[in-house]
Design an enzyme around this catalytic site. Structure first.
Site, PDB file in Angstrom:
ATOM      1  N   LYS A  40       0.837  -1.208   0.000  1.00 25.80           N
ATOM      2  CA  LYS A  40       0.000   0.000   0.000  1.00 25.80           C
ATOM      3  C   LYS A  40       0.871   1.256   0.000  1.00 25.80           C
ATOM      4  O   LYS A  40       2.082   1.174   0.295  1.00 25.80           O
ATOM      5  CB  LYS A  40      -0.920  -0.008   1.227  1.00 25.80           C
ATOM      6  CG  LYS A  40      -0.190  -0.014   2.576  1.00 25.80           C
ATOM      7  CD  LYS A  40      -1.154  -0.315   3.725  1.00 25.80           C
ATOM      8  CE  LYS A  40      -0.423  -0.354   5.062  1.00 25.80           C
ATOM      9  NZ  LYS A  40      -1.332  -0.727   6.171  1.00 25.80           N
ATOM     10  N   ARG A 137     -10.744   0.194  14.776  1.00 25.14           N
ATOM     11  CA  ARG A 137     -10.697   0.891  13.489  1.00 25.14           C
ATOM     12  C   ARG A 137     -11.821   0.411  12.588  1.00 25.14           C
ATOM     13  O   ARG A 137     -12.752   1.156  12.312  1.00 25.14           O
ATOM     14  CB  ARG A 137      -9.317   0.689  12.857  1.00 25.14           C
ATOM     15  CG  ARG A 137      -9.055   1.541  11.651  1.00 25.14           C
ATOM     16  CD  ARG A 137      -7.583   1.593  11.279  1.00 25.14           C
ATOM     17  NE  ARG A 137      -7.023   0.306  10.854  1.00 25.14           N
ATOM     18  CZ  ARG A 137      -5.759   0.138  10.490  1.00 25.14           C
ATOM     19  NH1 ARG A 137      -4.921   1.171  10.493  1.00 25.14           N
ATOM     20  NH2 ARG A 137      -5.305  -1.039  10.123  1.00 25.14           N
ATOM     21  N   HIS A 166      -6.316  -7.170  13.431  1.00 19.53           N
ATOM     22  CA  HIS A 166      -5.120  -6.332  13.413  1.00 19.53           C
ATOM     23  C   HIS A 166      -4.842  -5.897  14.846  1.00 19.53           C
ATOM     24  O   HIS A 166      -5.752  -5.465  15.550  1.00 19.53           O
ATOM     25  CB  HIS A 166      -5.395  -5.111  12.524  1.00 19.53           C
ATOM     26  CG  HIS A 166      -4.181  -4.321  12.169  1.00 19.53           C
ATOM     27  ND1 HIS A 166      -3.061  -4.876  11.587  1.00 19.53           N
ATOM     28  CD2 HIS A 166      -3.904  -2.997  12.285  1.00 19.53           C
ATOM     29  CE1 HIS A 166      -2.155  -3.933  11.368  1.00 19.53           C
ATOM     30  NE2 HIS A 166      -2.635  -2.789  11.788  1.00 19.53           N
ATOM     31  N   ARG A 219       0.623 -10.638   6.927  1.00 19.23           N
ATOM     32  CA  ARG A 219       0.605  -9.419   6.120  1.00 19.23           C
ATOM     33  C   ARG A 219       1.903  -8.684   6.435  1.00 19.23           C
ATOM     34  O   ARG A 219       2.034  -8.040   7.469  1.00 19.23           O
ATOM     35  CB  ARG A 219      -0.616  -8.561   6.493  1.00 19.23           C
ATOM     36  CG  ARG A 219      -1.940  -9.337   6.429  1.00 19.23           C
ATOM     37  CD  ARG A 219      -3.132  -8.450   6.752  1.00 19.23           C
ATOM     38  NE  ARG A 219      -3.087  -7.861   8.075  1.00 19.23           N
ATOM     39  CZ  ARG A 219      -3.620  -8.401   9.179  1.00 19.23           C
ATOM     40  NH1 ARG A 219      -4.261  -9.546   9.115  1.00 19.23           N
ATOM     41  NH2 ARG A 219      -3.532  -7.779  10.340  1.00 19.23           N
ATOM     42  N   TYR A 265      14.833  31.001   5.810  1.00 24.81           N
ATOM     43  CA  TYR A 265      13.643  31.718   6.295  1.00 24.81           C
ATOM     44  C   TYR A 265      13.707  31.954   7.797  1.00 24.81           C
ATOM     45  O   TYR A 265      14.078  31.050   8.554  1.00 24.81           O
ATOM     46  CB  TYR A 265      12.381  30.922   5.983  1.00 24.81           C
ATOM     47  CG  TYR A 265      12.040  30.863   4.521  1.00 24.81           C
ATOM     48  CD1 TYR A 265      11.738  32.042   3.811  1.00 24.81           C
ATOM     49  CD2 TYR A 265      12.007  29.649   3.851  1.00 24.81           C
ATOM     50  CE1 TYR A 265      11.404  31.986   2.460  1.00 24.81           C
ATOM     51  CE2 TYR A 265      11.674  29.592   2.505  1.00 24.81           C
ATOM     52  CZ  TYR A 265      11.379  30.762   1.807  1.00 24.81           C
ATOM     53  OH  TYR A 265      11.055  30.702   0.487  1.00 24.81           O
ATOM     54  N   CYS A 311      13.528  24.457   3.545  1.00 28.10           N
ATOM     55  CA  CYS A 311      12.588  25.159   2.660  1.00 28.10           C
ATOM     56  C   CYS A 311      11.741  24.119   1.906  1.00 28.10           C
ATOM     57  O   CYS A 311      11.903  22.919   2.083  1.00 28.10           O
ATOM     58  CB  CYS A 311      13.333  26.018   1.653  1.00 28.10           C
ATOM     59  SG  CYS A 311      14.541  27.140   2.383  1.00 28.10           S
ATOM     60  N   MET A 312      10.880  24.602   1.043  1.00 31.02           N
ATOM     61  CA  MET A 312      10.004  23.684   0.310  1.00 31.02           C
ATOM     62  C   MET A 312      10.807  22.750  -0.599  1.00 31.02           C
ATOM     63  O   MET A 312      10.523  21.554  -0.687  1.00 31.02           O
ATOM     64  CB  MET A 312       8.988  24.479  -0.521  1.00 31.02           C
ATOM     65  CG  MET A 312       7.958  23.593  -1.204  1.00 31.02           C
ATOM     66  SD  MET A 312       6.848  24.490  -2.293  1.00 31.02           S
ATOM     67  CE  MET A 312       5.878  25.437  -1.140  1.00 31.02           C
ATOM     68  N   ASP A 313      11.820  23.295  -1.259  1.00 34.53           N
ATOM     69  CA  ASP A 313      12.526  22.533  -2.303  1.00 34.53           C
ATOM     70  C   ASP A 313      14.033  22.453  -2.086  1.00 34.53           C
ATOM     71  O   ASP A 313      14.724  21.823  -2.876  1.00 34.53           O
ATOM     72  CB  ASP A 313      12.286  23.182  -3.662  1.00 34.53           C
ATOM     73  CG  ASP A 313      10.865  23.674  -3.801  1.00 34.53           C
ATOM     74  OD1 ASP A 313       9.961  22.824  -3.834  1.00 34.53           O
ATOM     75  OD2 ASP A 313      10.654  24.902  -3.829  1.00 34.53           O
TER      76      ASP A 313
END
Ligand SMILES: *Cc1c(COP(=O)(O)O)cnc(C)c1O
Length: 369
Positions: A40, A137, A166, A219, A265, A311-313
């Site tokens: 998954k 769940r 589970h 699993r 930043y 930072c973002m990138d």
């Protein structure tokens, strides 16, 4: 979706490690226990199809995914092995699963009735009943409902193929809650007249630390990727895990800044002396957490501090000396005798290795070796 193929930031996945982890796990399982590889969330970030194919070649006999679309994508890629969707699929989409030969998890009598009322499937729907023994769940919590489900599943619309639960605490040293769940499991499954083909209760942690109670299928998730499901809580393992993924990049910009100059930043980092600072092209949009300022990466076999806000990138690293652009930078993985595990990043970020790996963004190219 755009993948960064023309940059040096990549998740390098060693498929041999996946094979090795599976074979080591297989070696502690008895022959009557099958392994379904959990792929998954894009194979925990490692690439769903590559991991699925590798796992099946290494001895897994089926696959688990979280959502129907993941299962459909595997079928579309030609995978014919059994696939179980672990989450709840709406009855409105379940006919698609039936016709693609995909097994669904069912957690209520209502669901079965709802499906029966509306399906146009040409084949029986393969069903695994989820039993909620304390995870809280999804799944059946009462034996009367389990009984009623078994009756409904006798219809030609269904093929009753599995029953599972589970555990919430299989990765903890205190086994009290686990034992309580196991007892509830025995009570609730005792309501079934006949057990289906697959009876399964083990995720990675259960298979590592509670093996004797395993049903006839496990699993196998995070440990297949070489990670300890408990993080750092339980260090004893039946075999050595081989982490499959390394997250790496390169220095793309190197400069010297004078004492008193600040970085990134908020200007939260200020150089105490004249310092060499390297910039790397990876940031929180690539899935590297923003809170990692003060942690380290590996360059030239040494730990180097992440300075200033991520930072973002991009983010910046303090270098012990001048390095050329193009120098390799390891964020997860090893260099020389130094290692940074996904678990180390997770501990610093206040989360778990699962979240670190599944957060590696789609835009980070995956490279297989
Ligand atoms: C994700 C998941 C697993 C795999 O868990 P790991 O801890 O990664 O082994 C197993 N079973 C269910 C129901 C899951 O949702």
């Amino acid at each position: 979706m755009v993948i960064g193929k023309n940059r040096e930031t990549k998740l390098v996945v060693n498929l041999q490690a996946i094979t090795d982890n599976i074979q080591h796990e297989r070696a502690i399982l008895t022959d009557d226990v099958e392994m379904f590889a959990v792929v998954k969330a894009n194979g925990y970030g490692h690439g769903i199809l590559e991991i699925a194919q590798t796992a099946l070649a290494a001895g897994a006999t089926g696959l688990c995914v979280a959502i129907l679309d993941e299962a459909l994508s595997l079928r579309k890629a030609g995978i014919t092995a059994p696939i179980l969707v672990l989450g709840i699929t709406s009855p409105a989409f379940a006919t698609l699963a039936a016709d693609a030969g995909i097994s669904l998890t069912v957690g209520s009598v209502d669901w079965l009735q709802d499906y029966a009322d509306q399906t146009t499937a040409k084949q029986p729907l393969s069903v695994h009943l989820a039993i909620d023994t304390g995870m809280g769940r999804i799944g059946f919590r009462h034996s009367e409902d389990v009984k009623q489900a078994e009756t409904l599943l006798a219809s030609d619309l269904f093929s009753f193929d599995g029953v599972f639960t589970h555990f919430a605490t299989a990765d903890q040293t205190d086994t009290k809650y686990f034992e309580q769940q196991f007892k509830t499991w025995q009570q609730l499954t005792g309501a079934l007249v006949q057990l289906p083909k697959y009876v399964h209760i083990s995720n990675s942690a259960t298979s590592l630390w509670h093996l004797p109670v395993t049903g006839n299928m496990i699993r196998f998730g995070v440990t297949m990727y070489g990670l300890n499901p408990s993080g750092v809580a339980i260090e004893e393992l039946p075999y050595q895990l081989e982490p499959a993924a390394e997250l790496e990049t390169q220095l793309v910009f190197v400069k010297q800044i004078p004492a008193g100059a600040s970085v990134s930043y908020g200007a939260t980092y200020t150089a105490k002396t004249d310092e060499w600072i390297g910039t790397v092209p990876i940031g929180y949009a690539d899935g590297y957490p923003r809170c990692m300022q003060g942690f380290h990466v590996l360059i030239d076999g040494q730990q180097c501090e992440i300075v200033g806000r991520v930072c973002m990138d991009q983010m910046m690293i303090r270098l012990p000396k001048q390095y050329q652009t193009g120098t390799k930078v390891t964020l997860i993985g090893h260099q020389g005798n130094q290692t940074i595990g996904a678990t180390d990043v997770a501990e610093y970020a206040g989360t778990i290795n699962y979240e670190i790996m599944t957060s590696v963004a789609e835009r980070v190219q995956r490279v297989y070796r």
